[in-house]
Design an enzyme around this catalytic site. Structure first.
Site, mmCIF file in Angstrom:
data_model
loop_
_atom_site.group_PDB
_atom_site.id
_atom_site.type_symbol
_atom_site.label_atom_id
_atom_site.label_comp_id
_atom_site.label_asym_id
_atom_site.label_seq_id
_atom_site.Cartn_x
_atom_site.Cartn_y
_atom_site.Cartn_z
ATOM 1 N N ARG A 72 -3.571 -2.940 0.489
ATOM 2 C CA ARG A 72 -4.173 -2.704 1.804
ATOM 3 C C ARG A 72 -5.688 -2.860 1.716
ATOM 4 O O ARG A 72 -6.318 -2.352 0.806
ATOM 5 C CB ARG A 72 -3.781 -1.320 2.330
ATOM 6 C CG ARG A 72 -2.282 -1.163 2.516
ATOM 7 C CD ARG A 72 -1.927 0.171 3.155
ATOM 8 N NE ARG A 72 -0.488 0.315 3.254
ATOM 9 C CZ ARG A 72 0.278 0.930 2.365
ATOM 10 N NH1 ARG A 72 -0.290 1.495 1.298
ATOM 11 N NH2 ARG A 72 1.582 1.008 2.521
ATOM 12 N N ARG A 80 2.056 -13.870 8.139
ATOM 13 C CA ARG A 80 2.832 -14.211 6.948
ATOM 14 C C ARG A 80 4.241 -14.640 7.293
ATOM 15 O O ARG A 80 4.744 -14.398 8.386
ATOM 16 C CB ARG A 80 2.855 -13.052 5.976
ATOM 17 C CG ARG A 80 3.678 -11.842 6.391
ATOM 18 C CD ARG A 80 3.458 -10.728 5.370
ATOM 19 N NE ARG A 80 4.301 -9.567 5.624
ATOM 20 C CZ ARG A 80 4.083 -8.370 5.096
ATOM 21 N NH1 ARG A 80 3.052 -8.182 4.301
ATOM 22 N NH2 ARG A 80 4.882 -7.364 5.342
#
Length: 320
Positions: free
Chosen positions: A147, A88
């Site tokens: 998550r 990211r």
């Protein structure tokens, strides 16, 4: 098991200290890609290469579909190719995350953006990847939805993604270890709102999950190095206390290594080794390789207890 640490005294321009980068060893060279020096800010898309014979660093000139700068991605080596998935550019979970799969051919320094068919993993960061033969396996990480605990495989020859069965008993997590032994893939520890110590096995032939029960547990940790030798899983370093800054700053780190034989239920044992053990750290990978005829793992950088990004290089030889 006999283990010995060796510290490299390198030549050339050192890469900037970093964490959340990827490290692979192909042949006699180590390759460093991505990462951060400032929390959650990718450094660059330059590949740094360490010639392990001459101990000399260089920056590679690359062509092709060069990826955007990123951190919290993962990489693994298959033959002379480094595969890079995800990562990211943003600060928040899911922000600026990728699900692209790139292949970097170290024989000609060319990047290729692969365009697989099938069901690809959603964009994510701080996931884990391993390889069995010509299949890559990607587990978990941090996505837009939080998550994750999913598992995907990528067939290199068929250029196809496949979604594997999910084990709902595994808490979604980032910073887990993922390693293959034979036809089995093992998920080890990670961060699921707290540091974990559990181990789960996925049989890639029967496509079934099971949880390992052992006499001695691994001290909980995440963002650590992991490798395998024969029937042994080896982990080293990692964050062992959650940071009060939500992983933006350093928690407590380990400099210890642990080993477990998956063929028995004894569990994890602390590894004793010779040489000078590197300082405590986490948020880095260890990459299997060979130095001076000895098999082991290479480690570069990481984050230390003072929240400093490191740029040192070490090799751990491992002999059963």
């Amino acid at each position: 098991m006999k283990c010995e640490w060796t510290t490299f005294k390198t030549l050339g321009e050192l890469p900037l200290g970093r964490s959340s980068h990827s490290t692979v060893v192909i042949g006699r060279k180590a390759y460093i890609f991505g990462g951060e020096n400032i929390p959650r800010v990718p450094i660059s898309n330059i590949i740094h290469c360490l010639d392990m014979d001459t101990c000399t660093w260089s920056e590679l000139t690359t062509t092709g579909d060069v990826p955007a700068p990123r951190n919290a991605h993962t990489a693994t080596a298959v033959g002379h190719v480094m595969y890079v998935f995800g990562g990211r550019t943003g600060i928040n979970m899911g922000e600026g995350s990728f699900n692209e799969l790139y292949a970097f051919d170290t024989s000609n320094n060319v990047w290729t953006l692969l365009k697989p068919s099938g069901v690809a993993p959603t964009p994510r960061s701080f996931h884990a990847m391993t390889v069995i033969g010509n299949r890559l396996f990607v587990f978990g990480g941090c996505g837009e939805e939080g998550r994750l605990n999913d598992l995907h495989s990528y067939d290199i020859e068929a250029n196809t993604w496949q979604k594997e069965p999910i084990n709902k008993d595994i808490d979604g997590r980032g910073g887990a270890g993922l390693i293959a032994i034979g036809n089995d893939v093992f998920v080890v520890a990670g961060f699921a709102g707290r540091e974990m110590s559990d181990v789960h096995k996925y049989d890639t032939v029967s496509k079934t999950w099971s949880k390992l029960t052992t006499d001695k547990a691994l001290p909980p940790r995440s963002v650590f190095g992991i490798t395998s030798v024969s029937t042994f899983i080896i982990v080293w370093f990692g964050e062992v206390d959650p940071s009060d800054k939500g992983h933006l700053g350093a928690g407590g780190f380990s400099k210890d290594g642990y080993v477990m034989d998956v063929s028995c239920k004894t569990g994890w044992e602390l590894i004793k080794c010779t040489g000078e053990t590197p300082e405590e750290r986490g948020w880095m990978h260890i990459a299997p390789g060979n130095l001076n005829g000895k098999d082991g793992v290479f480690v570069f950088g990481g984050n230390n207890i003072n929240n400093e990004r490191l740029n040192d290089s070490h090799f751990l030889s491992i002999k059963l």
